[in-house]
Motif scaffolding. Structure first.
Motif, PDB file in Angstrom:
ATOM      1  N   TRP A   1       0.954  -1.127  -0.039  1.00 55.52           N
ATOM      2  CA  TRP A   1       0.059  -0.006   0.067  1.00 55.52           C
ATOM      3  C   TRP A   1       0.678   1.223  -0.160  1.00 55.52           C
ATOM      4  O   TRP A   1       1.756   1.628   0.831  1.00 55.52           O
ATOM      5  CB  TRP A   1      -0.705   0.034   1.246  1.00 55.52           C
ATOM      6  CG  TRP A   1      -1.771   1.319   1.295  1.00 55.52           C
ATOM      7  CD1 TRP A   1      -2.782   1.508   0.700  1.00 55.52           C
ATOM      8  CD2 TRP A   1      -1.287   2.427   2.078  1.00 55.52           C
ATOM      9  NE1 TRP A   1      -3.440   2.665   1.113  1.00 55.52           N
ATOM     10  CE2 TRP A   1      -2.310   3.356   1.867  1.00 55.52           C
ATOM     11  CE3 TRP A   1      -0.523   2.860   3.079  1.00 55.52           C
ATOM     12  CZ2 TRP A   1      -2.395   4.628   2.564  1.00 55.52           C
ATOM     13  CZ3 TRP A   1      -0.536   3.922   3.685  1.00 55.52           C
ATOM     14  CH2 TRP A   1      -1.449   4.938   3.124  1.00 55.52           C
TER      15      TRP A   1
ATOM     16  N   VAL B   1      -1.885   5.849   9.791  1.00 57.16           N
ATOM     17  CA  VAL B   1      -2.146   4.890   8.845  1.00 57.16           C
ATOM     18  C   VAL B   1      -2.470   3.614   9.527  1.00 57.16           C
ATOM     19  O   VAL B   1      -3.253   2.976   9.048  1.00 57.16           O
ATOM     20  CB  VAL B   1      -0.725   4.844   8.106  1.00 57.16           C
ATOM     21  CG1 VAL B   1      -0.592   3.350   7.278  1.00 57.16           C
ATOM     22  CG2 VAL B   1      -0.255   5.732   7.131  1.00 57.16           C
TER      23      VAL B   1
ATOM     24  N   THR C   1       9.378   0.178  11.747  1.00 54.24           N
ATOM     25  CA  THR C   1       9.787   1.711  11.882  1.00 54.24           C
ATOM     26  C   THR C   1      10.606   1.730  13.204  1.00 54.24           C
ATOM     27  O   THR C   1      10.256   1.688  14.205  1.00 54.24           O
ATOM     28  CB  THR C   1       8.358   2.343  11.919  1.00 54.24           C
ATOM     29  OG1 THR C   1       7.756   2.388  10.727  1.00 54.24           O
ATOM     30  CG2 THR C   1       8.676   3.900  12.229  1.00 54.24           C
ATOM     31  N   LYS C   2      11.622   2.510  12.876  1.00 50.64           N
ATOM     32  CA  LYS C   2      12.600   2.982  13.783  1.00 50.64           C
ATOM     33  C   LYS C   2      12.323   4.328  14.538  1.00 50.64           C
ATOM     34  O   LYS C   2      13.227   5.149  14.127  1.00 50.64           O
ATOM     35  CB  LYS C   2      13.934   2.780  13.460  1.00 50.64           C
ATOM     36  CG  LYS C   2      14.209   1.216  13.041  1.00 50.64           C
ATOM     37  CD  LYS C   2      15.503   1.126  12.351  1.00 50.64           C
ATOM     38  CE  LYS C   2      15.867  -0.491  11.987  1.00 50.64           C
ATOM     39  NZ  LYS C   2      17.122  -0.759  11.260  1.00 50.64           N
TER      40      LYS C   2
HETATM   41  N1  LIG Z   1      15.219   2.815   4.522  1.00 48.40           N
HETATM   42  C1  LIG Z   1      15.982   1.710   5.381  1.00 48.40           C
HETATM   43  O1  LIG Z   1      16.975   1.616   4.836  1.00 48.40           O
HETATM   44  C2  LIG Z   1      15.370   1.394   6.408  1.00 48.40           C
HETATM   45  C3  LIG Z   1      15.956  -0.045   6.990  1.00 48.40           C
HETATM   46  C4  LIG Z   1      15.436  -0.379   8.296  1.00 48.40           C
HETATM   47  C5  LIG Z   1      14.161   0.192   8.692  1.00 48.40           C
HETATM   48  N2  LIG Z   1      13.712   1.503   8.254  1.00 48.40           N
HETATM   49  C6  LIG Z   1      12.674   2.146   8.938  1.00 48.40           C
HETATM   50  O2  LIG Z   1      11.486   1.772   8.199  1.00 48.40           O
HETATM   51  C7  LIG Z   1      10.634   2.779   8.219  1.00 48.40           C
HETATM   52  C8  LIG Z   1      10.015   3.168   6.748  1.00 48.40           C
HETATM   53  O3  LIG Z   1      11.450   3.498   6.183  1.00 48.40           O
HETATM   54  P1  LIG Z   1      11.458   3.601   4.561  1.00 48.40           P
HETATM   55  O4  LIG Z   1      12.832   3.852   4.172  1.00 48.40           O
HETATM   56  O5  LIG Z   1      10.762   2.486   4.109  1.00 48.40           O
HETATM   57  O6  LIG Z   1      10.568   4.797   3.916  1.00 48.40           O
HETATM   58  P2  LIG Z   1      10.385   6.197   4.428  1.00 48.40           P
HETATM   59  O7  LIG Z   1      10.857   6.685   5.857  1.00 48.40           O
HETATM   60  O8  LIG Z   1      11.290   7.047   3.507  1.00 48.40           O
HETATM   61  O9  LIG Z   1       8.935   6.454   3.954  1.00 48.40           O
HETATM   62  C9  LIG Z   1       8.004   5.448   3.761  1.00 48.40           C
HETATM   63  C10 LIG Z   1       6.754   5.525   3.237  1.00 48.40           C
HETATM   64  O10 LIG Z   1       5.855   6.060   4.170  1.00 48.40           O
HETATM   65  C11 LIG Z   1       4.876   6.944   3.200  1.00 48.40           C
HETATM   66  N3  LIG Z   1       4.508   8.150   3.944  1.00 48.40           N
HETATM   67  C12 LIG Z   1       4.962   9.200   4.657  1.00 48.40           C
HETATM   68  N4  LIG Z   1       3.774   9.846   5.366  1.00 48.40           N
HETATM   69  C13 LIG Z   1       2.745   9.188   5.276  1.00 48.40           C
HETATM   70  C14 LIG Z   1       1.362   9.398   5.479  1.00 48.40           C
HETATM   71  N5  LIG Z   1       1.086  10.456   6.343  1.00 48.40           N
HETATM   72  N6  LIG Z   1       0.422   8.469   4.923  1.00 48.40           N
HETATM   73  C15 LIG Z   1       0.661   7.487   4.240  1.00 48.40           C
HETATM   74  N7  LIG Z   1       2.233   7.045   3.913  1.00 48.40           N
HETATM   75  C16 LIG Z   1       2.959   8.091   4.269  1.00 48.40           C
HETATM   76  C17 LIG Z   1       6.146   7.612   2.337  1.00 48.40           C
HETATM   77  O11 LIG Z   1       5.611   8.178   1.168  1.00 48.40           O
HETATM   78  C18 LIG Z   1       6.856   6.545   1.550  1.00 48.40           C
HETATM   79  O12 LIG Z   1       5.881   5.663   1.073  1.00 48.40           O
HETATM   80  C19 LIG Z   1      11.464   4.052   8.843  1.00 48.40           C
HETATM   81  O13 LIG Z   1      10.928   4.389  10.157  1.00 48.40           O
HETATM   82  C20 LIG Z   1      12.741   3.707   9.062  1.00 48.40           C
HETATM   83  O14 LIG Z   1      13.375   4.030   9.999  1.00 48.40           O
HETATM   84  C21 LIG Z   1      14.318   1.940   7.034  1.00 48.40           C
END
Ligand SMILES: NC(=O)c1ccc[n+]([C@@H]2O[C@H](COP(=O)([O-])OP(=O)(O)OC[C@H]3O[C@@H](n4cnc5c(N)ncnc54)[C@H](O)[C@@H]3O)[C@@H](O)[C@H]2O)c1
Ligand SMILES: O=P(O)(O)OC[C@H](O)CO
Length: 380
Positions: free
Chosen positions: A50, A107, A125-126
């Motif tokens: 999604w 969400v 999410t971290k």
């Molecule tokens: N990127 C990495 O390497 C990584 C690795 C491990 C954990 N994480 C954790 O995973 C989480 C997600 O990270 P990510 O890198 O996948 O993406 P991100 O943090 O860049 O964004 C995730 C998604 O959320 C969406 N989003 C933001 N605000 C929103 C809202 N109000 N409603 C609906 N969707 C919304 C964005 O459009 C995007 O598609 C973070 O908290 C991060 O700490 C990331």
């Protein structure tokens, strides 16, 4: 544009045969959500992802590339993206939530009516929710849904490296052994291993806390620090993280694992880390606003640091590095002055779980009274 096919290359090798396909929903279209969706699909699951952006949805479904977040990697073609939450969650047995902490509750609240008691529900999410209550993401999952199978996935997991097929590992933490085992089955493949933990808060705090220290280390790197400095910062960061987490009921042992020291190492070492990059940009002389804008993505540590400092003050937990970072980011303190001030501060115990910090400080104070000429000005 070169599109690597690491996801696709591993698909046939990892797909179990003769098993009913698990129905997986991934909430979030960022890089980690995309990487996990693809891994689950290579394991044979039916995966729906999604995201809000219709154009990106179409691109993922037609080109199998997330051009916004992982432009150089081929997603398993069976991943089906959609902006329709009801469609994505229809029949989902496992839901992975990969949404930044700022939007996480909203969400999850939207998804909640479609999540049942038996749905496996995992936060990736971290971060920590803004506000006074110090809510972790798994607590939001508990509050907003009826699921009885809540978990946290956290570890040294740069999404771009997972997408490239670099050998990686993570931790699934849950009180529930079936949740742990089923996530291990669903996500482990030839290039991704999943270890189990029953310390959910410890694992979750490890992921949230390491971000702030990655900003500090990125900043120090841009200021030309040596490897001794990096090592000192990371190890003292680990001491702070475990001190804070133990005060909130986590196990110190968790910080010896992938979600503790493991994640701290990768996030404090790699320019692929968004938190490290924000710190580096500030160390180069940019303002926090400029650094965040240039990044164009969420660096969770920027939002987390004041929540941690505030909570530590209220709970009486000593967090000098987090406090220092807060002052540099939000109070205009020069990072070099801050480094000097930290070097001149009290020298406590190395590992507090063997020599308590207060015992080390008491001994120093006694020594200072006995040999006043040898003592540091700043010792109290
Ligand atoms: N990127 C990495 O390497 C990584 C690795 C491990 C954990 N994480 C954790 O995973 C989480 C997600 O990270 P990510 O890198 O996948 O993406 P991100 O943090 O860049 O964004 C995730 C998604 O959320 C969406 N989003 C933001 N605000 C929103 C809202 N109000 N409603 C609906 N969707 C919304 C964005 O459009 C995007 O598609 C973070 O908290 C991060 O700490 C990331
Ligand atoms: O890009 P970051 O700094 O959010 O870090 C990504 C992952 O959490 C590393 O494990």
């Amino acid at each position: 544009m070169t599109v690597h096919s690491a996801f696709a290359d591993h698909s046939t090798a990892s797909r179990p045969s003769g098993e009913r396909s698990l129905q997986v929903a991934v909430l979030g279209g960022g890089s980690f959500g995309t990487a996990l969706a693809s891994i689950a699909a290579t394991r044979g699951a039916h995966v729906r992802q999604w995201l809000r952006d219709e154009q990106l949805v179409a691109h993922i479904n037609e080109q199998h590339v997330n051009v916004r977040y992982l432009p150089n990697f081929a997603i398993d073609p069976s991943v089906h993206a959609s902006s329709d939450m009801a469609f994505v969650l229809e029949q989902a047995e496992l839901v992975l939530v990969a949404i930044p902490s700022g939007a996480f509750r909203a969400v999850v609240r939207q998804a909640a009516p479609l999540i049942g008691t038996e749905t496996l529900l995992v936060s990736t999410t971290k971060g920590i929710e803004a506000g006074d209550d110090f809510h972790l993401m798994s607590q939001i999952l508990e509050e907003e849904t009826v699921s009885r199978h809540i978990g946290v996935l956290s570890g040294p997991n740069l999404a771009a490296e997972i997408a490239e097929g670099h050998l990686s590992a993570s931790v699934i933490a849950s009180d529930d052994d079936m949740t742990r085992a089923r996530i291990q089955q669903a996500l482990s493949c030839d290039h991704f291993r999943v270890y189990a933990s029953n310390d959910r808060f410890g694992v979750e705090l490890g992921g949230a806390l390491k971000n702030i220290y990655a900003i500090a280390v990125g900043m120090a790197a841009a200021l030309g620090m040596g490897e001794n400095t990096r090592s000192m910062l990371m190890t003292r960061a680990l001491a702070e993280m475990s001190r804070f987490a133990v005060a909130r009921g986590a196990s110190p042992m968790t910080f010896l694992g992938l979600a503790g020291i493991g994640d701290l190492i990768v996030t404090c070492s790699s320019p692929l880390s968004r938190n490290y990059r924000v710190g580096y940009a500030i160390g180069e002389g940019r303002s926090l606003e400029e650094a965040v804008e240039a990044l164009g993505q969420v660096a969770e540590g920027v939002n987390t640091v004041h929540l941690i400092v505030d909570r530590a003050q209220r709970d009486g937990v000593y967090m000098p590095l987090a406090q220092a970072l807060y002052q540099v980011l939000f109070e205009g303190v020069d990072p070099r002055d801050m480094a000097l001030s930290l070097m001149r501060s009290e020298q406590g115990s190395d590992v507090e779980f063997t020599l308590p910090r207060e015992a080390a400080l008491d001994a120093q104070r006694r020594a200072a009274r006995t040999h006043p000429n040898d003592s540091r000005d700043t010792l109290t």
